[in-house]
Design a protein around this motif. Structure first.
Motif, PDB file in Angstrom:
ATOM      1  N   UNK A 130       0.796  -1.218   0.000  1.00 37.49           N
ATOM      2  CA  UNK A 130       0.000   0.000   0.000  1.00 37.49           C
ATOM      3  C   UNK A 130       0.838   1.282   0.000  1.00 37.49           C
ATOM      4  N   UNK A 131       2.157   1.173  -0.035  1.00 33.68           N
ATOM      5  CA  UNK A 131       3.005   2.366  -0.024  1.00 33.68           C
ATOM      6  C   UNK A 131       2.711   3.290  -1.201  1.00 33.68           C
ATOM      7  N   UNK A 132       2.613   2.780  -2.438  1.00 34.33           N
ATOM      8  CA  UNK A 132       2.297   3.702  -3.537  1.00 34.33           C
ATOM      9  C   UNK A 132       0.975   4.443  -3.318  1.00 34.33           C
ATOM     10  N   UNK A 133      -0.002   3.757  -2.767  1.00 30.61           N
ATOM     11  CA  UNK A 133      -1.294   4.393  -2.515  1.00 30.61           C
ATOM     12  C   UNK A 133      -1.187   5.436  -1.406  1.00 30.61           C
ATOM     13  N   UNK A 134      -0.384   5.152  -0.388  1.00 33.42           N
ATOM     14  CA  UNK A 134      -0.152   6.126   0.684  1.00 33.42           C
ATOM     15  C   UNK A 134       0.462   7.391   0.098  1.00 33.42           C
ATOM     16  N   UNK A 135       1.494   7.226  -0.722  1.00 35.84           N
ATOM     17  CA  UNK A 135       2.159   8.389  -1.322  1.00 35.84           C
ATOM     18  C   UNK A 135       1.230   9.126  -2.282  1.00 35.84           C
ATOM     19  N   UNK A 136       0.459   8.374  -3.064  1.00 34.09           N
ATOM     20  CA  UNK A 136      -0.460   9.005  -4.019  1.00 34.09           C
ATOM     21  C   UNK A 136      -1.478   9.874  -3.290  1.00 34.09           C
ATOM     22  N   UNK A 137      -2.066   9.330  -2.241  1.00 32.87           N
ATOM     23  CA  UNK A 137      -3.065  10.097  -1.490  1.00 32.87           C
ATOM     24  C   UNK A 137      -2.428  11.243  -0.703  1.00 32.87           C
ATOM     25  N   UNK A 138      -1.316  10.958  -0.058  1.00 33.14           N
ATOM     26  CA  UNK A 138      -0.674  11.971   0.779  1.00 33.14           C
ATOM     27  C   UNK A 138      -0.246  13.187  -0.034  1.00 33.14           C
ATOM     28  N   UNK A 139       0.374  12.954  -1.199  1.00 30.82           N
ATOM     29  CA  UNK A 139       0.917  14.054  -1.992  1.00 30.82           C
ATOM     30  C   UNK A 139       0.042  14.422  -3.187  1.00 30.82           C
ATOM     31  N   UNK A 146      -2.373  20.807  -4.882  1.00 32.06           N
ATOM     32  CA  UNK A 146      -2.863  21.133  -3.558  1.00 32.06           C
ATOM     33  C   UNK A 146      -1.829  20.766  -2.521  1.00 32.06           C
ATOM     34  N   UNK A 147      -2.054  21.204  -1.316  1.00 32.70           N
ATOM     35  CA  UNK A 147      -1.155  20.866  -0.218  1.00 32.70           C
ATOM     36  C   UNK A 147      -1.257  19.379   0.082  1.00 32.70           C
ATOM     37  N   UNK A 148      -0.185  18.811   0.652  1.00 29.83           N
ATOM     38  CA  UNK A 148      -0.274  17.394   1.020  1.00 29.83           C
ATOM     39  C   UNK A 148      -1.458  17.144   1.948  1.00 29.83           C
ATOM     40  N   UNK A 149      -2.093  16.001   1.748  1.00 27.03           N
ATOM     41  CA  UNK A 149      -3.230  15.611   2.581  1.00 27.03           C
ATOM     42  C   UNK A 149      -2.701  15.237   3.964  1.00 27.03           C
ATOM     43  N   UNK A 150      -3.385  15.614   5.027  1.00 24.66           N
ATOM     44  CA  UNK A 150      -2.924  15.241   6.372  1.00 24.66           C
ATOM     45  C   UNK A 150      -2.860  13.716   6.536  1.00 24.66           C
ATOM     46  N   UNK A 151      -1.899  13.265   7.313  1.00 19.30           N
ATOM     47  CA  UNK A 151      -1.722  11.823   7.519  1.00 19.30           C
ATOM     48  C   UNK A 151      -2.959  11.177   8.115  1.00 19.30           C
ATOM     49  N   UNK A 152      -3.648  11.869   9.014  1.00 14.93           N
ATOM     50  CA  UNK A 152      -4.834  11.267   9.627  1.00 14.93           C
ATOM     51  C   UNK A 152      -5.922  11.034   8.586  1.00 14.93           C
ATOM     52  N   UNK A 153      -5.992  11.896   7.575  1.00 16.09           N
ATOM     53  CA  UNK A 153      -6.989  11.707   6.515  1.00 16.09           C
ATOM     54  C   UNK A 153      -6.608  10.531   5.613  1.00 16.09           C
ATOM     55  N   UNK A 154      -5.316  10.419   5.279  1.00 14.56           N
ATOM     56  CA  UNK A 154      -4.839   9.283   4.485  1.00 14.56           C
ATOM     57  C   UNK A 154      -5.103   7.986   5.244  1.00 14.56           C
ATOM     58  N   UNK A 155      -4.836   8.005   6.541  1.00 18.22           N
ATOM     59  CA  UNK A 155      -5.070   6.817   7.375  1.00 18.22           C
ATOM     60  C   UNK A 155      -6.539   6.418   7.325  1.00 18.22           C
ATOM     61  N   UNK A 156      -7.436   7.391   7.454  1.00 17.53           N
ATOM     62  CA  UNK A 156      -8.875   7.104   7.422  1.00 17.53           C
ATOM     63  C   UNK A 156      -9.274   6.515   6.073  1.00 17.53           C
ATOM     64  N   UNK A 157      -8.754   7.080   4.979  1.00 17.86           N
ATOM     65  CA  UNK A 157      -9.119   6.617   3.642  1.00 17.86           C
ATOM     66  C   UNK A 157      -8.641   5.190   3.367  1.00 17.86           C
ATOM     67  N   UNK A 158      -7.494   4.814   3.945  1.00 14.63           N
ATOM     68  CA  UNK A 158      -6.917   3.494   3.678  1.00 14.63           C
ATOM     69  C   UNK A 158      -7.160   2.479   4.790  1.00 14.63           C
ATOM     70  N   UNK A 159      -7.798   2.908   5.865  1.00 13.50           N
ATOM     71  CA  UNK A 159      -8.037   1.987   6.967  1.00 13.50           C
ATOM     72  C   UNK A 159      -6.768   1.643   7.718  1.00 13.50           C
ATOM     73  N   UNK A 160      -5.840   2.575   7.805  1.00 20.06           N
ATOM     74  CA  UNK A 160      -4.592   2.390   8.529  1.00 20.06           C
ATOM     75  C   UNK A 160      -4.577   3.329   9.728  1.00 20.06           C
ATOM     76  N   UNK A 161      -3.590   3.157  10.576  1.00 19.18           N
ATOM     77  CA  UNK A 161      -3.399   4.125  11.654  1.00 19.18           C
ATOM     78  C   UNK A 161      -2.508   5.242  11.117  1.00 19.18           C
ATOM     79  N   UNK A 162      -2.548   6.373  11.789  1.00 21.47           N
ATOM     80  CA  UNK A 162      -1.692   7.488  11.380  1.00 21.47           C
ATOM     81  C   UNK A 162      -0.220   7.089  11.471  1.00 21.47           C
ATOM     82  N   UNK A 163       0.116   6.288  12.462  1.00 19.29           N
ATOM     83  CA  UNK A 163       1.484   5.805  12.636  1.00 19.29           C
ATOM     84  C   UNK A 163       1.914   4.926  11.452  1.00 19.29           C
TER      85      UNK A 163
END
Length: 195
Positions: A130-139, A146-163
């Protein structure tokens, strides 16, 4: 085959940092001539980026056209007070516009890179799928700027924790830095056109 226009763009001398800062300040104040001069000064980097990404023939023309749009976006957002040169700031904008508009079929690797093992790439077995998807959504890759998406929002979209998002992002960045470190010495020097 390189067109006369491409040759003329590459033959244009680069402007120095002081002139670039002056043009950028004037452009930010609404001077359209200064803005046009900044865009003209960045065209050589559009051509270099397209060639480094492996575009040739009609795809090169399309990539240059798309890259010019990315350059214009970069010029309009460029803040000279941040200390970066326009070419450095615009590099991502140019490449992103090219990759979004023109698919990169398969840019051939230089001979000295072609035989390197796959474990040096970001798509390694050591990197979660899921790393490519994390980077795609984050940036916001492939999205409008647009500005990078906050990590908590990326986490919510992918069902991951912010960590987990932070860890995957850090892991990808480490691997990108390592990969870049291996090819930086192969990059053409200042004022040298890539082959």
């Amino acid at each position: 085959m390189t067109t006369p226009w491409v040759r003329s763009v590459l033959a244009e001398p680069e402007i120095d940092a002081a002139a670039e800062r002056d043009l950028a300040r004037r452009a930010r104040s609404g001077d359209t001539d200064a803005r046009a001069a900044l865009i003209r000064s960045g065209l050589r980097h559009v051509v270099q980026r397209a060639r480094m990404l492996g575009f040739r023939g009609d795809a090169l023309d399309d990539a240059i056209q798309a890259g010019c749009l990315g350059l214009i976006q970069a010029v309009d957002r460029f803040d000279p007070s941040r200390g970066a040169r326009l070419r450095t700031y615009a590099w991502w904008w140019i490449g992103d516009a090219m990759r979004t508009a023109v698919p990169i079929v398969s840019a051939p690797l230089p001979d000295d890179l072609a035989g390197e093992p796959a474990h040096d790439s970001v798509a390694s077995d050591l990197v979660p799928d899921d790393v490519p998807e994390v980077l795609r959504l984050r940036y916001r890759l492939g999205e409008t700027a647009g500005l990078p998406r906050p990590r908590h929002e990326v986490a919510r979209l992918l069902g991951l924790t912010e960590s987990q998002v932070r860890d995957r992002e850090a892991q990808a960045m480490r691997q990108l830095r390592q990969g870049l470190a291996k090819v930086v010495h192969r990059a053409p020097g200042e004022g040298v056109d890539p082959p």
